[in-house]
Design a protein around this motif. Sequence first.
Motif, short mmCIF file in Angstrom:
data_model
loop_
_atom_site.label_atom_id
_atom_site.label_comp_id
_atom_site.label_asym_id
_atom_site.label_seq_id
_atom_site.Cartn_x
_atom_site.Cartn_y
_atom_site.Cartn_z
N ARG A 3 -81.36 -31.74 -37.30
CA ARG A 3 -81.33 -32.57 -38.58
C ARG A 3 -79.91 -32.64 -39.57
O ARG A 3 -79.38 -33.13 -39.76
CB ARG A 3 -82.02 -32.22 -40.16
CG ARG A 3 -83.61 -32.89 -39.56
CD ARG A 3 -84.32 -31.75 -40.60
NE ARG A 3 -85.79 -32.82 -41.27
CZ ARG A 3 -86.17 -32.90 -42.19
NH1 ARG A 3 -85.72 -32.05 -42.81
NH2 ARG A 3 -87.82 -33.50 -43.24
N GLN A 11 -77.94 -34.90 -37.59
CA GLN A 11 -77.91 -36.42 -37.63
C GLN A 11 -77.02 -36.46 -39.03
O GLN A 11 -76.62 -37.80 -39.60
CB GLN A 11 -78.88 -36.72 -37.67
CG GLN A 11 -79.63 -36.15 -38.77
CD GLN A 11 -80.65 -36.55 -40.13
OE1 GLN A 11 -79.72 -38.39 -39.53
NE2 GLN A 11 -80.47 -36.72 -41.03
N GLU A 12 -77.44 -35.58 -39.82
CA GLU A 12 -76.60 -35.85 -41.19
C GLU A 12 -75.07 -35.60 -41.34
O GLU A 12 -74.34 -36.37 -41.60
CB GLU A 12 -77.05 -34.35 -42.12
CG GLU A 12 -77.36 -34.21 -43.42
CD GLU A 12 -77.84 -35.07 -43.98
OE1 GLU A 12 -77.17 -36.01 -44.89
OE2 GLU A 12 -79.12 -35.52 -43.55
N PHE A 13 -74.41 -34.85 -40.83
CA PHE A 13 -73.44 -34.70 -40.45
C PHE A 13 -72.91 -35.78 -39.45
O PHE A 13 -71.90 -36.20 -39.66
CB PHE A 13 -72.61 -33.83 -39.72
CG PHE A 13 -72.84 -31.94 -40.43
CD1 PHE A 13 -72.06 -32.39 -42.08
CD2 PHE A 13 -73.18 -31.08 -40.13
CE1 PHE A 13 -72.16 -31.15 -42.38
CE2 PHE A 13 -73.47 -29.84 -40.33
CZ PHE A 13 -72.96 -29.73 -42.31
N SER A 14 -72.87 -36.03 -38.56
CA SER A 14 -72.72 -36.93 -37.63
C SER A 14 -73.11 -38.42 -37.12
O SER A 14 -72.91 -39.16 -36.90
CB SER A 14 -72.60 -36.87 -35.77
OG SER A 14 -74.21 -36.66 -35.65
N PHE A 15 -75.09 -38.50 -38.48
CA PHE A 15 -75.27 -40.20 -38.29
C PHE A 15 -75.85 -40.05 -36.96
O PHE A 15 -76.05 -41.35 -36.18
CB PHE A 15 -74.18 -40.66 -38.72
CG PHE A 15 -74.37 -40.81 -40.57
CD1 PHE A 15 -75.37 -40.14 -41.24
CD2 PHE A 15 -74.33 -41.99 -41.00
CE1 PHE A 15 -75.27 -40.46 -42.26
CE2 PHE A 15 -74.41 -41.64 -42.24
CZ PHE A 15 -75.52 -40.80 -43.20
N GLN A 16 -75.69 -39.44 -35.56
CA GLN A 16 -75.81 -39.89 -34.51
C GLN A 16 -77.33 -39.26 -33.96
O GLN A 16 -77.70 -38.21 -33.52
CB GLN A 16 -75.32 -39.01 -33.24
CG GLN A 16 -74.10 -39.52 -33.63
CD GLN A 16 -73.45 -40.98 -32.83
OE1 GLN A 16 -74.91 -41.42 -32.27
NE2 GLN A 16 -72.79 -41.53 -33.12
N VAL A 17 -78.65 -40.16 -35.37
CA VAL A 17 -80.18 -39.42 -34.77
C VAL A 17 -80.90 -39.78 -33.71
O VAL A 17 -81.55 -38.38 -33.23
CB VAL A 17 -80.54 -39.99 -36.52
CG1 VAL A 17 -80.06 -41.69 -36.76
CG2 VAL A 17 -81.61 -39.58 -35.87
N PRO A 46 -68.54 -29.67 -38.19
CA PRO A 46 -68.16 -29.09 -39.25
C PRO A 46 -68.95 -27.98 -39.90
O PRO A 46 -68.48 -27.68 -40.54
CB PRO A 46 -68.13 -30.90 -40.47
CG PRO A 46 -69.94 -31.70 -39.71
CD PRO A 46 -69.87 -30.94 -38.40
#
Lengths: 303, 250
Positions: B196, B199-205, B15
């Motif tokens: 980072r 992971q913030e956007f997708s939560f696929q850390v 995004p």
Amino acid sequence: MKVAKLIAVLVGAGVIAGAAQAQQTGTLKKVKDTGTITLGVRDSSIPFSYLDDKQSYQGYSIDLCMKIVSAVQKELGLTSLNVRMNPVTSATRIPLMANGTVDLECGSTTNNLERQKQVAFAPTTFVTANRLLAKKSSNIKSLADMKGKTIVSTSGTSNLKQITTLNGEQNLGMNIMAAKDHAEGFLMVETGRAVAFAMDDILLASLAASSKAPNDYTITTEALSVEPYGIMLRRDDPEFKKVVDAAITNVFKSGDITRIYNKWFMSAIPPKGVNLNVPMSAPLKAAIAKPTDSGDPTAYAAK
Amino acid sequence: MNYNWNWRIFWEASPDGMGTYMDTLWSGLVWTLATALSAWIMALVLGAIVGTIRTMPNRAAARVADGYIELFRNIPLLVQMFLWYFVMPELVPEALGNWLKSRPDAAFVTAVICLGFFTSSRVAVQVSAGINALPRGQKMAGTALGLTLPQTYRHVLLPMAFRIVIPPLTSEFLNIIKNSAVALTIGLMELTARARSMQEFSFQVFEAFTAATLIYIVVNVIVVNLMRFIEKRVAVPGFITTGTAGAGGH
């Protein structure tokens, strides 16, 4: 796959429905076995979840989480339930939830479809939107009033991206500046280097409330985007989610929510005794009347 | 472990308007390399000068060089980053400070300057150690031949010293690449910052940081091999052994 699983669960539920209460699984079982429930909390998400001057965690989301904790205790028939507060950051909240360190995340986490592939959310408990903060004297009512003027937003945020997009789409010809953080963005409006600051309304309210002259500023009613915040829990744990959903729904139905909301958004809060003075928004009222955990922004469009 | 793995995430649109998540990470790598390489050049030049001054017979000059090294070596990098970015613009004349603050590439410039100075102090120590590792007779022989002190350094000492310190310099080169990640604290969108934000956007850390880890490893393997190649190319037969990159780090 997911649908098949759901059907299997429903069929299974139907089979067991007549029988005695089923064995608990997932988070409920874990809480029952350990006698402890762990909340993931933030240390500076004012007023949702933060550390106050007495070094205790509190806030709107934590109050709501405590309601869930009581519901879980009742559900499991426990005489006592230990509540552990485990600080999380935006970077650690997912791994700690996935590996079972925290059972609920009580912060200001946006619920969206992308994230629902990884975690589940309780019914939406706050709705924030991308709005503009300006001085009352500059008479800005909507984005259209900003034609040809200077606007600021914080670099790296979706708010800035949206303003840039709208600027092109609507031919506004605004001069867009990027501030390195929220405080600097506000400072630009305060010092007159920019006419308006585009950001999540709740952050704008908190910046204005703690400024030198809170009454000089106004926040536009026009919402450019919608972001629902929700309490986060593990995915694929329908039993626990049912208890969580019921607890939040009860808070909504009983009117408790008004008291909790007013405590954090309409009155002085620690540590500085600042009053954010943010009345409940229309989308939030709608989400309280009809609880939803949808991650789709269109579900919250102001009616 | 209740985690939904999704390795296809890299080919999904991000995004942030960069394209896919792969493009996001790629742009982060470009910033990481730009920052590390610019800072590395600065660190080598400054470090060579300061390290040489430190071995000079002139006590006062050596003291100044020592002070420089202690200043930049003893303050944590993270703190230095903040000092350069937030404090320095307030100390200079206001017009200059405002100009610095309004530059769109302020984070990048600050990161390069900060990493350059920080690493230069470490390079200086290694260069002076390399010079001091040479037998004392080298310097005497140089002056006995009628070379001036600068000529002795230029033609005898430094060429030898630099060959000796290639392995520890390799470690410093690797360090500067890894240390560039600290610049995310001042808003530079380098590789770690991009991981980072992913992971913030997708939560696929885990996917995000696995990718970042692999990219850092590949870059560092390339650097190690490049430095080994240089070491072999400049080796003087019979002078010092070759091909062992020293283990460094901090």
